[in-house]
Design a protein around this motif. Structure first.
Motif, PDB file in Angstrom:
ATOM      1  N   LYS A 135     143.843  13.214  51.301  1.00 39.25           N
ATOM      2  CA  LYS A 135     143.071  14.077  50.380  1.00 39.25           C
ATOM      3  C   LYS A 135     142.941  13.424  48.999  1.00 39.25           C
ATOM      4  N   LYS A 136     143.995  12.716  48.562  1.00 40.26           N
ATOM      5  CA  LYS A 136     143.916  11.993  47.281  1.00 40.26           C
ATOM      6  C   LYS A 136     142.872  10.885  47.353  1.00 40.26           C
ATOM      7  N   ALA A 137     142.789  10.222  48.492  1.00 37.53           N
ATOM      8  CA  ALA A 137     141.845   9.118  48.653  1.00 37.53           C
ATOM      9  C   ALA A 137     140.414   9.610  48.828  1.00 37.53           C
ATOM     10  N   TYR A 138     140.255  10.712  49.529  1.00 34.08           N
ATOM     11  CA  TYR A 138     138.920  11.234  49.852  1.00 34.08           C
ATOM     12  C   TYR A 138     138.841  12.726  49.521  1.00 34.08           C
ATOM     13  N   PRO A 139     138.883  13.067  48.225  1.00 31.62           N
ATOM     14  CA  PRO A 139     138.920  14.479  47.828  1.00 31.62           C
ATOM     15  C   PRO A 139     137.656  15.255  48.222  1.00 31.62           C
ATOM     16  N   GLU A 140     136.555  14.561  48.447  1.00 29.40           N
ATOM     17  CA  GLU A 140     135.299  15.230  48.786  1.00 29.40           C
ATOM     18  C   GLU A 140     135.243  15.678  50.250  1.00 29.40           C
ATOM     19  N   GLN A 187     142.413  -1.762  55.299  1.00 33.82           N
ATOM     20  CA  GLN A 187     141.309  -2.560  54.778  1.00 33.82           C
ATOM     21  C   GLN A 187     140.414  -3.077  55.894  1.00 33.82           C
ATOM     22  N   LEU A 188     141.007  -3.407  57.029  1.00 33.41           N
ATOM     23  CA  LEU A 188     140.236  -3.863  58.179  1.00 33.41           C
ATOM     24  C   LEU A 188     139.225  -2.805  58.605  1.00 33.41           C
ATOM     25  N   PHE A 189     139.598  -1.539  58.495  1.00 34.90           N
ATOM     26  CA  PHE A 189     138.713  -0.445  58.880  1.00 34.90           C
ATOM     27  C   PHE A 189     137.870   0.079  57.717  1.00 34.90           C
ATOM     28  N   GLY A 190     137.905  -0.609  56.593  1.00 36.58           N
ATOM     29  CA  GLY A 190     137.074  -0.218  55.464  1.00 36.58           C
ATOM     30  C   GLY A 190     137.578   0.992  54.701  1.00 36.58           C
ATOM     31  N   ASN A 191     138.846   1.291  54.839  1.00 35.37           N
ATOM     32  CA  ASN A 191     139.439   2.427  54.129  1.00 35.37           C
ATOM     33  C   ASN A 191     140.061   1.961  52.815  1.00 35.37           C
ATOM     34  N   GLU A 192     139.235   1.370  51.966  1.00 43.01           N
ATOM     35  CA  GLU A 192     139.741   0.814  50.702  1.00 43.01           C
ATOM     36  C   GLU A 192     140.332   1.883  49.801  1.00 43.01           C
ATOM     37  N   ASP A 193     139.711   3.064  49.776  1.00 43.91           N
ATOM     38  CA  ASP A 193     140.222   4.138  48.918  1.00 43.91           C
ATOM     39  C   ASP A 193     141.615   4.568  49.359  1.00 43.91           C
ATOM     40  N   LEU A 194     141.796   4.699  50.664  1.00 47.33           N
ATOM     41  CA  LEU A 194     143.109   5.069  51.183  1.00 47.33           C
ATOM     42  C   LEU A 194     144.113   3.935  50.983  1.00 47.33           C
ATOM     43  N   ALA A 195     143.660   2.698  51.161  1.00 51.09           N
ATOM     44  CA  ALA A 195     144.539   1.536  50.930  1.00 51.09           C
ATOM     45  C   ALA A 195     145.014   1.525  49.475  1.00 51.09           C
ATOM     46  N   PHE A 196     144.144   1.886  48.542  1.00 50.98           N
ATOM     47  CA  PHE A 196     144.509   1.953  47.125  1.00 50.98           C
ATOM     48  C   PHE A 196     145.601   2.997  46.899  1.00 50.98           C
ATOM     49  N   ILE A 197     145.457   4.171  47.531  1.00 53.48           N
ATOM     50  CA  ILE A 197     146.456   5.235  47.401  1.00 53.48           C
ATOM     51  C   ILE A 197     147.777   4.794  48.032  1.00 53.48           C
ATOM     52  N   VAL A 198     147.699   4.159  49.200  1.00 47.15           N
ATOM     53  CA  VAL A 198     148.905   3.663  49.871  1.00 47.15           C
ATOM     54  C   VAL A 198     149.596   2.610  49.003  1.00 47.15           C
ATOM     55  N   ALA A 199     148.819   1.697  48.419  1.00 42.30           N
ATOM     56  CA  ALA A 199     149.393   0.669  47.545  1.00 42.30           C
ATOM     57  C   ALA A 199     150.101   1.318  46.356  1.00 42.30           C
ATOM     58  N   ASP A 200     149.517   2.380  45.827  1.00 41.31           N
ATOM     59  CA  ASP A 200     150.129   3.114  44.727  1.00 41.31           C
ATOM     60  C   ASP A 200     151.462   3.733  45.173  1.00 41.31           C
ATOM     61  N   GLU A 201     151.475   4.295  46.368  1.00 43.14           N
ATOM     62  CA  GLU A 201     152.715   4.879  46.897  1.00 43.14           C
ATOM     63  C   GLU A 201     153.766   3.800  47.157  1.00 43.14           C
ATOM     64  N   ILE A 202     153.339   2.633  47.619  1.00 41.87           N
ATOM     65  CA  ILE A 202     154.270   1.522  47.860  1.00 41.87           C
ATOM     66  C   ILE A 202     154.978   1.147  46.564  1.00 41.87           C
ATOM     67  N   GLU A 203     154.247   1.149  45.462  1.00 42.96           N
ATOM     68  CA  GLU A 203     154.829   0.826  44.154  1.00 42.96           C
ATOM     69  C   GLU A 203     155.919   1.824  43.769  1.00 42.96           C
ATOM     70  N   LYS A 204     155.795   3.072  44.229  1.00 44.00           N
ATOM     71  CA  LYS A 204     156.764   4.116  43.898  1.00 44.00           C
ATOM     72  C   LYS A 204     158.007   4.079  44.783  1.00 44.00           C
ATOM     73  N   LEU A 205     157.892   3.385  45.927  1.00 43.03           N
ATOM     74  CA  LEU A 205     159.022   3.351  46.869  1.00 43.03           C
ATOM     75  C   LEU A 205     160.173   2.546  46.279  1.00 43.03           C
ATOM     76  N   PRO A 206     161.394   2.933  46.642  1.00 36.07           N
ATOM     77  CA  PRO A 206     162.530   2.112  46.231  1.00 36.07           C
ATOM     78  C   PRO A 206     162.377   0.695  46.811  1.00 36.07           C
ATOM     79  N   LYS A 207     162.783  -0.289  46.051  1.00 40.85           N
ATOM     80  CA  LYS A 207     162.652  -1.674  46.518  1.00 40.85           C
ATOM     81  C   LYS A 207     163.396  -1.854  47.830  1.00 40.85           C
ATOM     82  N   GLY A 208     162.780  -2.608  48.721  1.00 34.65           N
ATOM     83  CA  GLY A 208     163.391  -2.864  50.015  1.00 34.65           C
ATOM     84  C   GLY A 208     162.948  -1.898  51.109  1.00 34.65           C
ATOM     85  N   GLN A 209     162.050  -0.998  50.779  1.00 34.90           N
ATOM     86  CA  GLN A 209     161.552  -0.066  51.805  1.00 34.90           C
ATOM     87  C   GLN A 209     160.204  -0.481  52.293  1.00 34.90           C
TER      88      GLN A 209
END
Length: 100
Positions: free
Chosen positions: A41-46, A78-100
């Motif tokens: 929903k964050k990636a595709y709010p519409e 990204q392979l499936f063209g879900n760049e918006d979702l990949a961006f949100i996932v990348a943002d969540e990865i940054e929030k994860l504790p290191k090593g996860q």
């Protein structure tokens, strides 16, 4: 007639691959205790609701044994063209504790 059959096979294969991508996303979220619907929903709010995502979540067929690493998840999205979702996932990865 044969072309129609080939087209149908291609469409079917894409749908199967897309379903696998969604299953991997749902599993990645489970690995990190994240809500896949909230992230989507964050990636595709519409979009009102993603029926394929809901179906995969509802069917939960025991993918829990599989750990999806972060880079693979980003690559698949990204392979499936879900760049918006990949961006949100990348943002969540940054929030994860290191090593996860």
């Amino acid at each position: 007639m044969e072309f129609k059959n080939i087209d149908e096979q291609i469409i079917q294969k894409y749908k199967e691959d897309e379903t696998l991508m969604i299953r991997l996303f749902v599993q990645w979220c489970a690995n990190h205790e994240l809500d896949p619907q909230m992230l989507y929903k964050k990636a595709y709010p519409e979009q009102i609701e993603n029926a394929a995502l809901k179906e995969v979540i509802d069917s939960d067929d025991g993918f829990e044994e599989l750990f999806i690493d972060n880079e693979t998840m980003l690559d698949v999205l990204q392979l499936f063209g879900n760049e918006d979702l990949a961006f949100i996932v990348a943002d969540e990865i940054e929030k994860l504790p290191k090593g996860q």
